[in-house]
Design a protein around this motif. Structure first.
Motif, PDB file in Angstrom:
ATOM      1  N   GLY A 297      59.407-112.156  48.484  1.00  0.00           N
ATOM      2  CA  GLY A 297      60.044-113.203  49.277  1.00  0.00           C
ATOM      3  C   GLY A 297      59.935-113.016  50.771  1.00  0.00           C
ATOM      4  O   GLY A 297      60.547-113.777  51.538  1.00  0.00           O
ATOM      5  N   ASP A 298      59.166-112.029  51.217  1.00  0.00           N
ATOM      6  CA  ASP A 298      59.063-111.757  52.653  1.00  0.00           C
ATOM      7  C   ASP A 298      58.443-112.936  53.402  1.00  0.00           C
ATOM      8  O   ASP A 298      57.417-113.468  52.990  1.00  0.00           O
ATOM      9  N   GLN A 299      59.058-113.317  54.503  1.00  0.00           N
ATOM     10  CA  GLN A 299      58.561-114.443  55.285  1.00  0.00           C
ATOM     11  C   GLN A 299      58.173-114.035  56.709  1.00  0.00           C
ATOM     12  O   GLN A 299      58.023-114.889  57.572  1.00  0.00           O
ATOM     13  N   TYR A 300      57.999-112.729  56.930  1.00  0.00           N
ATOM     14  CA  TYR A 300      57.592-112.274  58.260  1.00  0.00           C
ATOM     15  C   TYR A 300      56.093-111.978  58.313  1.00  0.00           C
ATOM     16  O   TYR A 300      55.406-112.407  59.238  1.00  0.00           O
ATOM     17  N   ARG A 301      55.579-111.274  57.314  1.00  0.00           N
ATOM     18  CA  ARG A 301      54.160-110.917  57.311  1.00  0.00           C
ATOM     19  C   ARG A 301      53.398-111.749  56.276  1.00  0.00           C
ATOM     20  O   ARG A 301      53.823-111.881  55.138  1.00  0.00           O
ATOM     21  N   ALA A 302      52.265-112.287  56.680  1.00  0.00           N
ATOM     22  CA  ALA A 302      51.467-113.149  55.803  1.00  0.00           C
ATOM     23  C   ALA A 302      50.749-112.329  54.740  1.00  0.00           C
ATOM     24  O   ALA A 302      50.243-111.235  55.023  1.00  0.00           O
ATOM     25  N   VAL A 303      50.663-112.877  53.528  1.00  0.00           N
ATOM     26  CA  VAL A 303      49.878-112.223  52.483  1.00  0.00           C
ATOM     27  C   VAL A 303      48.391-112.486  52.684  1.00  0.00           C
ATOM     28  O   VAL A 303      47.548-111.742  52.184  1.00  0.00           O
ATOM     29  N   ALA A 304      48.059-113.546  53.414  1.00  0.00           N
ATOM     30  CA  ALA A 304      46.653-113.890  53.642  1.00  0.00           C
ATOM     31  C   ALA A 304      46.552-114.926  54.750  1.00  0.00           C
ATOM     32  O   ALA A 304      47.518-115.640  55.047  1.00  0.00           O
ATOM     33  N   GLY A 305      45.368-115.009  55.344  1.00  0.00           N
ATOM     34  CA  GLY A 305      45.051-116.054  56.300  1.00  0.00           C
ATOM     35  C   GLY A 305      43.848-116.841  55.819  1.00  0.00           C
ATOM     36  O   GLY A 305      43.391-116.667  54.682  1.00  0.00           O
ATOM     37  N   ASP A 306      43.315-117.684  56.678  1.00  0.00           N
ATOM     38  CA  ASP A 306      42.232-118.560  56.230  1.00  0.00           C
ATOM     39  C   ASP A 306      40.969-117.800  55.810  1.00  0.00           C
ATOM     40  O   ASP A 306      40.240-118.245  54.922  1.00  0.00           O
TER      41      ASP A 306
END
Length: 209
Positions: free
Chosen positions: A75-84
């Motif tokens: 549920g973490d909303q600070y670090r992205a699991v992936a980008g484009d």
């Protein structure tokens, strides 16, 4: 895409949810980046610690065409699991969608990929790559248990999980629910008298309980 998975693709998640009595829906905060996104496929599960997405890269490398990456990101909303860039890799290698109880980044570039991403939102912070994490293990995503090989279906209303041991039973129940909904719409919508009878029948059913 197998016949079963293909049939689920044509059924709204609302019907599938009703067929399972709402027991296997992901948290409604996990939404598609575009309302037009719709997918179905088998889960390739990823368990990752907060802020370490190397397991996501491993999963992309091992995914079969049509697999859905389902990621337990706590549920973490600070670090992205992936980008484009990473999401583009997933699309190129045949992954059909990515579902995560976390966030992604590079929102504009990701939308241009037209690759189904269902997540809690976006952020600017990247993850590290320490190497901790597991793939193809039972996980919890959005408050729902997901096992490798479960069928995952997503559309504008959200995401549902179909346990593989009962997928044929759930498919039939979902198709029956869809048929009933379509028949009700055809028989009642726009018909004032039929609408009133329907409302009365629902009220009497409720009051008799």
């Amino acid at each position: 895409m197998s016949t079963t998975i293909g049939k689920f693709q044509g059924i709204p998640t609302t019907c599938i949810s009703d067929a399972m009595e709402g027991l296997n829906n992901l948290d409604p905060t996990i939404k598609p980046l575009k309302e037009s996104y719709k997918f179905s496929g088998r889960a390739l599960t990823v368990k990752m610690p907060v802020g370490d997405n190397l397991a996501v890269l491993k999963a992309i490398g091992e995914a079969k065409p049509g697999d859905v990456l389902v990621i337990d990101a706590k549920g973490d909303q600070y670090r992205a699991v992936a980008g484009d860039f990473i999401l583009g890799m997933a699309k190129t290698l045949g992954v059909s969608a990515l579902v995560v109880d976390g966030v992604i980044r590079d929102i504009l570039g990701t939308k241009e990929l037209n690759f189904p991403v269902f997540c809690k939102g976006t952020t600017v912070a990247a993850s590290g790559k320490a190497g901790v994490g597991e793939i193809n293990v039972p996980i919890s995503c959005g408050g729902t248990s997901v096992y490798p090989g479960d069928i995952i279906v997503g559309d504008a209303d959200g995401v549902v999980v179909i346990p593989q041991q009962s997928e044929e039973e759930i498919l039939q129940a979902s198709l029956n629910k869809l048929k009933k909904d379509e028949e009700r719409e055809a028989n009642i919508s726009g018909n004032t008298e039929a609408l009133r009878k329907y409302i009365d029948s629902m009220l009497s059913r409720t009051s008799s309980k």
